[in-house]
Design an enzyme around this catalytic site. Structure first.
Site, mmCIF file in Angstrom:
data_model
loop_
_atom_site.group_PDB
_atom_site.id
_atom_site.type_symbol
_atom_site.label_atom_id
_atom_site.label_comp_id
_atom_site.label_asym_id
_atom_site.label_seq_id
_atom_site.Cartn_x
_atom_site.Cartn_y
_atom_site.Cartn_z
ATOM 1 C CB SER A 7 5.408 3.214 -6.725
ATOM 2 O OG SER A 7 4.422 3.295 -7.754
ATOM 3 C CG ASP A 34 1.706 0.627 -8.559
ATOM 4 O OD1 ASP A 34 2.384 1.642 -8.299
ATOM 5 O OD2 ASP A 34 1.422 -0.249 -7.728
ATOM 6 C CG HIS A 65 -0.623 -3.219 -6.255
ATOM 7 N ND1 HIS A 65 -0.799 -1.912 -5.816
ATOM 8 C CD2 HIS A 65 -1.802 -3.847 -6.040
ATOM 9 C CE1 HIS A 65 -2.031 -1.778 -5.360
ATOM 10 N NE2 HIS A 65 -2.650 -2.922 -5.477
ATOM 11 N N GLY A 141 -5.137 3.881 -7.812
ATOM 12 C CA GLY A 141 -5.399 4.378 -9.152
ATOM 13 C C GLY A 141 -4.499 5.510 -9.582
ATOM 14 N N GLY A 143 -0.910 8.198 -8.369
ATOM 15 C CA GLY A 143 0.136 8.620 -7.444
ATOM 16 C C GLY A 143 -0.174 10.019 -6.933
ATOM 17 N N GLY A 144 0.571 10.459 -5.927
ATOM 18 C CA GLY A 144 0.466 11.836 -5.456
ATOM 19 C C GLY A 144 -0.780 12.166 -4.646
ATOM 20 C CG ASP A 174 0.956 1.591 -2.643
ATOM 21 O OD1 ASP A 174 0.623 0.805 -3.541
ATOM 22 O OD2 ASP A 174 1.282 2.769 -2.851
ATOM 23 N N GLY A 175 0.793 4.488 -0.578
ATOM 24 C CA GLY A 175 -0.079 5.615 -0.844
ATOM 25 C C GLY A 175 0.196 6.780 0.088
ATOM 26 N N GLY A 176 0.761 7.859 -0.495
ATOM 27 C CA GLY A 176 1.036 9.038 0.328
ATOM 28 C C GLY A 176 2.189 8.860 1.304
ATOM 29 N N GLY A 196 5.927 6.544 -4.455
ATOM 30 C CA GLY A 196 6.007 6.941 -5.855
ATOM 31 C C GLY A 196 6.454 8.378 -5.973
#
Ligand code: DX5
Length: 224
Positions: A7, A34, A65, A141, A143-144, A174-176, A196
């Site tokens: 990402s 994104d 996305h 909204g 990253g990280g 998606d996410g973490g 990401g």
């Protein structure tokens, strides 16, 4: 088939083409783009012009996305700019069936997205018209952020429903997604892994991507 989708939200935008190339060399086979509008989510990123530029710098499919209000207005433009896959949020679409068919009618792969608080059951009427379902394992909204463990149950449920109804959608998460979470999502049934920070955060995107994919592949072997 497990795929890694780096990402670019966490990439260095001043050197975007080089960062993308490095992540693809590390095994990224789909490029995650994104799009945030500052309305649907509390952050703003990019529009079709950046997608058009990226299209000239990579061969891999672009997974766009849309974290935006009123996606119908922008879907044709993102696809003509070069988006191969387009996903929209269940929470942002008043006429979800129409929006998903709009993506299909413009020739892109069709994806539908669930925020962490939105149950899988809200998709029961559209699972037969999508190519992939994106489970957000963070609130969209930024990253990280930290992985939300209940996402694993949603991934398992989507895999069960797919089997029970004989459907063919793929499951994206998606996410973490990082070395400490990738194995659990793969064992739960995720096939497309968006990352990401774990790819672009620090160090070399090529070796970061390779390490993440290796951990994912090992998890598939454990799963069997
Ligand atoms: C967040 C985006 C994600 C984000 C993932 O809203 O949808 O794609 O870039 O970043 P990490 O992998 O750092 O959680």
């Amino acid at each position: 088939m497990i795929e890694l989708a780096p990402s670019i939200l966490s990439a260095d935008f001043a050197h975007l083409a080089d960062q993308v190339q490095a992540a693809v060399q590390g095994g990224g086979t789909v490029l995650r783009v994104d799009v945030l509008d500052g309305q649907f989510v509390p952050n703003i990123t990019i529009g079709p012009p950046v997608v058009a530029s990226l299209r000239k710098s990579t061969e891999v499919p672009m997974d766009v996305h849309l974290m935006i209000e009123n996606p119908d207005q922008y879907i044709p433009e993102f696809i003509s700019a070069g988006a191969d896959w387009v996903s929209v949020h269940q929470e942002a679409c008043r006429h979800l069936n129409r929006t998903l068919n709009l993506i299909r009618s413009h020739g892109a792969q069709v994806g539908v997205v669930l925020n962490p608080a939105t149950p899988v059951e809200t998709l029961s009427e559209v699972l037969d018209i999508v190519d992939y379902v994106l489970v957000m394992s963070v609130n969209p909204g930024f990253g990280g952020q930290k992985f939300i463990p209940n996402s694993l149950n949603k991934i398992r449920k989507l895999a069960e429903i797919r089997g029970a109804r004989g459907l063919e959608y793929r499951i994206e998460v998606d996410g973490g997604i990082a070395l400490d979470t990738v194995a659990s999502v793969v064992r739960a049934g995720a096939e497309i892994l968006v990352a990401g920070n774990a790819v672009f955060g620090k160090g070399n995107p090529t070796t970061n991507a390779q390490a993440l994919l290796k951990a994912a592949m090992e998890a598939t072997l454990q799963k069997v």
